[in-house]
Design an enzyme around this catalytic site. Structure first.
Site: not given
Ligand code: ZN
Length: 537
Positions: A347, A174
Site C-alpha cells: 500500500h 487507498d
Molecule cells: Zn489488496
C-alpha cells in the site's frame, strides 16, 4: 465494496470478505450486508474488481445469486482467482465472467469505465476511472507506487496524469498505509536482501509468505535457481496460487527447478529451498506444522534458515511469535521483518499518496480502505495538498455521497444497511447477535445445565435435579455449591411450579436462569450460561 448509482444503473466495485475479530467466536468470515443491492437488484449491471485479494473478491460466492447473477469484470488473474473461488462452491459454470485488460474501455449502463495499472502485492491490480453523467470518478483500489517492481511494469503514471488533466470530480484513495512516512520500499530491494540470505545460507531455506504475493515468490524462485537450489511448495493455498499464476504466465519458473516435498529429502540441504504458507502463524499452515514437528515431509533441524517474508496482520502476532519461538528452539535461524528488510507492504505510503493526489487533482477526495484512523490520516494528506476540508469526505460504511448535476457533493443523512453478515460453516447470516453473545458467554465463563424431571399432572419435582457443567467449575470439588444450587432449584419448582405445567415451564426456566445465575455469581463471581431443561414425566 463501493456502489455507484445513477438513474437506473448500479455498478459495484469489489465484493470482499473480512476476517473475524477475536470477539466473533467460531465465525469463519464476515461479508457485507447487501440488502440495499438486493432490493435494487434489477438495477445492478455488473460487479467490477480491482484485484484478486480475498478482501476484494471473497464474498462473491455468498452474494452472487442474491443479486441475480450479474456480470463480473476483472483482469485475467483476478477473474481466474474468482473462478477458482466460485469452483469451490460449484458455481463457476454459471457465473458470467468477463476479462478486461488495462487498455480496454467498457460501457456498463450509464457508466464508461477505463483502467490504469497499479502496483500492489498481487499482480494484475488496477485502478478504475468511471465516467458518469455527472463527472469523472476515480478509485485507486489497493495500490502502491513501485518504480522497480519485479516482473511487472510500474503503475501507469501517464494515464493517471491524463485522468487528472481531464478533470477528476471524485478521487477515492487507498488509506491502508497512509500513516506511514516516506515511500513504500521497492520489491526489488527486498529481492536483494533475500538473495543475500540465499547465497550465504548453509542449509535448507524455508520461506513463508502470502500465497498471492507472486512477485516475492518469483524472487525466491530466481534466487533458488541462481544459487543452485531446487524449489518445493508447501501449503494448499500457495500450491493453488502457484498453479494458476504459472498457467497464466505471471510466475515464471525455469524448467527442472520445482521438486516435490518428498524429493527435497534426497538432496543435500544446501540444494533445497521451500516456499510455504504460514507467514501469519495460522495453526494449520505448513510452517506452523513444521514448527510443531507435525509436518509429514519436513522436519526442522539445526542449520535450517527460515525467512518470514511478510508482516504480521494485527491480531496474529501471538501465533506468529509462538511459531517463531518454536522454530528457534528447533535450532533454525529465523529472519523476520523486524531484523531485516525482507518484506514490503502493498500500500501507498504518505509520499506515494501525495503523488497520486497531485496527479489526479480531484475536486472531492474520499479516503477508502482501512480503519477510521487511517482514513483520517489520508484526509490530512489531501488537506496538506490544498484540497479544502469541505471537499474531503470521510465516510462510514453505508453512507451515501450524493453528487448532483452542478457537481455539488454532499453526504446524505440517510444510510443504507451496512452491518456485518457472519458466515459460519454453511450458514450465512444465521449467526446473529444472540448466538454470538451466547458463544462469548460460554467462552468466558462456561455453561451450567440444570435438568429437572417433573410430574406432568401436578408439576411436582421427581427425584433430584441433575447438573452438568462445562468450563465453569470442577464439579468434583464443588459438592457444597452444587448441593446448595439443587436445594434452591427444588424451592423454585416447589413454590411456583405446581399446577398447569404447560403455562409454568417458561416461568420456571426463567426463574432458574435468574436466581441460579445470581446465586452462582455471588459465590464465584462468574456468569456461566445457564441452560434449564425440563422433562415432563
Ligand atoms: Zn489488496
Amino acid at each position: 465494496m463501493t456502489v455507484f448509482e445513477y438513474g437506473n444503473d448500479i455498478i459495484v466495485i469489489d465484493m470482499g470478505l473480512m476476517f473475524p475479530n477475536e470477539e466473533m467466536l467460531g465465525i469463519d468470515y464476515v461479508i457485507p450486508d447487501i440488502s440495499y443491492l438486493v432490493k435494487n437488484k434489477h438495477k445492478v449491471r455488473g460487479i467490477v474488481f480491482t484485484h484478486g485479494h480475498l478482501d476484494h473478491i471473497g464474498a462473491v460466492p455468498y452474494l452472487l445469486e442474491k443479486l441475480g447473477n450479474p456480470y463480473l469484470y476483472g483482469t485475467p488473474l483476478t477473474i481466474e482467482l474468482i473462478r477458482d473461488r466460485l469452483a469451490e462452491f460449484g458455481m463457476d459454470r454459471k457465473a458470467r465472467l468477463n476479462i478486461f485488460t488495462v487498455n480496454d474501455n467498457i460501457r456498463i449502463g450509464n457508466f464508461e469505465l477505463e483502467f490504469f495499472r497499479v502496483n500492489h502485492n498481487i499482480p494484475d491490480g488496477v485502478g478504475i476511472a468511471i465516467y458518469t453523467p455527472v463527472g469523472l470518478c476515480v478509485t485507486t483500489g489497493d495500490f502502491k507506487f513501485d518504480y522497480t517492481p519485479v516482473d511487472e511494469k510500474p503503475s501507469d503514471f501517464s494515464r493517471i496524469a491524463l485522468l487528472g488533466g481531464r478533470g477528476v470530480l471524485v478521487a477515492m484513495c487507498d488509506s491502508t498505509s497512509a500513516e506511514k512516512e516516506g515511500h513504500s520500499i521497492s520489491e526489488k530491494k527486498i529481492g536483494r536482501t533475500l538473495h543475500r540470505i540465499f547465497e550465504t545460507a548453509k542449509g535448507r531455506i524455508i520461506m513463508a509468505t502470502f500465497s498471492t504475493l507472486i512477485s516475492r515468490i518469483q524472487q525466491a524462485v530466481n534466487s533458488a535457481y541462481q544459487t543452485g537450489r531446487k524449489i518445493a511448495f508447501s501449503g494448499m493455498s500457495l500450491e493453488k496460487a502457484v498453479e494458476i499464476t504459472v498457467r497464466l504466465n505471471y510466475l515464471k519458473i525455469p524448467p527442472n527447478t520445482v521438486i516435490s516435498l518428498k524429493q527435497t529429502k534426497s538432496l543435500p540441504d544446501n540444494k533445497v529451498a521451500i516456499v510455504a504458507t504460514g507467514s501469519q502463524g495460522q495453526e494449520s499452515s505448513a510452517l506452523a506444522r513444521m514448527s510443531r514437528q507435525e509436518h509429514r515431509e519436513i522436519k526442522i533441524h539445526k542449520g535450517d534458515t527460515i525467512i518470514l517474508s511478510s508482516s504480521p496482520i494485527p491480531g496474529n502476532e501471538r501465533s506468529i511469535y509462538n511459531m517463531m519461538d518454536n522454530l528457534f528452539r528447533l535450532g533454525a535461524r529465523v529472519f523476520y521483518e523486524k531484523i531485516m528488510d525482507i518484506h514490503t507492504g502493498g500500500h501507498a505510503h504518505k509520499e506515494d499518496m501525495k503523488l497520486m493526489i497531485s496527479l489526479l487533482k480531484p475536486k472531492y477526495f474520499v479516503p477508502i480502505h482501512g480503519e477510521h484512523h487511517m482514513l483520517v490520516n489520508n484526509a490530512w494528506i489531501a488537506r496538506e495538498l490544498g484540497i479544502p476540508s469541505g471537499n474531503i469526505f470521510i465516510m462510514e460504511n453505508g453512507q451515501i455521497l450524493n453528487v448532483d448535476q452542478e457537481q455539488k457533493g454532499l453526504i446524505l443523512k440517510d444510510k443504507v444497511p451496512s452491518g456485518y453478515v457472519l458466515v459460519d460453516g454453511l450458514g450465512i447470516g444465521d449467526v446473529g447477535h444472540v448466538v454470538l453473545r451466547d458463544r462469548q458467554q460460554m467462552a468466558k465463563d462456561g455453561m451450567f445445565v440444570v435438568i429437572i424431571t417433573v410430574n406432568k399432572d401436578n408439576g411436582a419435582l421427581i427425584g433430584e435435579p441433575d447438573i452438568v457443567s462445562r468450563g465453569f467449575i470442577y464439579m468434583k470439588e464443588s459438592d457444597k455449591l452444587l448441593k446448595e444450587v439443587k436445594n434452591q432449584i427444588k424451592k423454585i419448582v416447589d413454590t411456583k411450579g405446581k399446577k398447569d405445567l404447560s403455562v409454568n415451564e417458561a416461568y420456571i426456566k426463567s426463574r432458574i436462569r435468574e436466581e441460579i445465575g445470581e446465586y452462582l455469581f455471588k459465590r464465584t463471581e462468574r456468569r456461566p450460561m445457564i441452560l434449564p431443561v425440563i422433562i415432563g414425566a
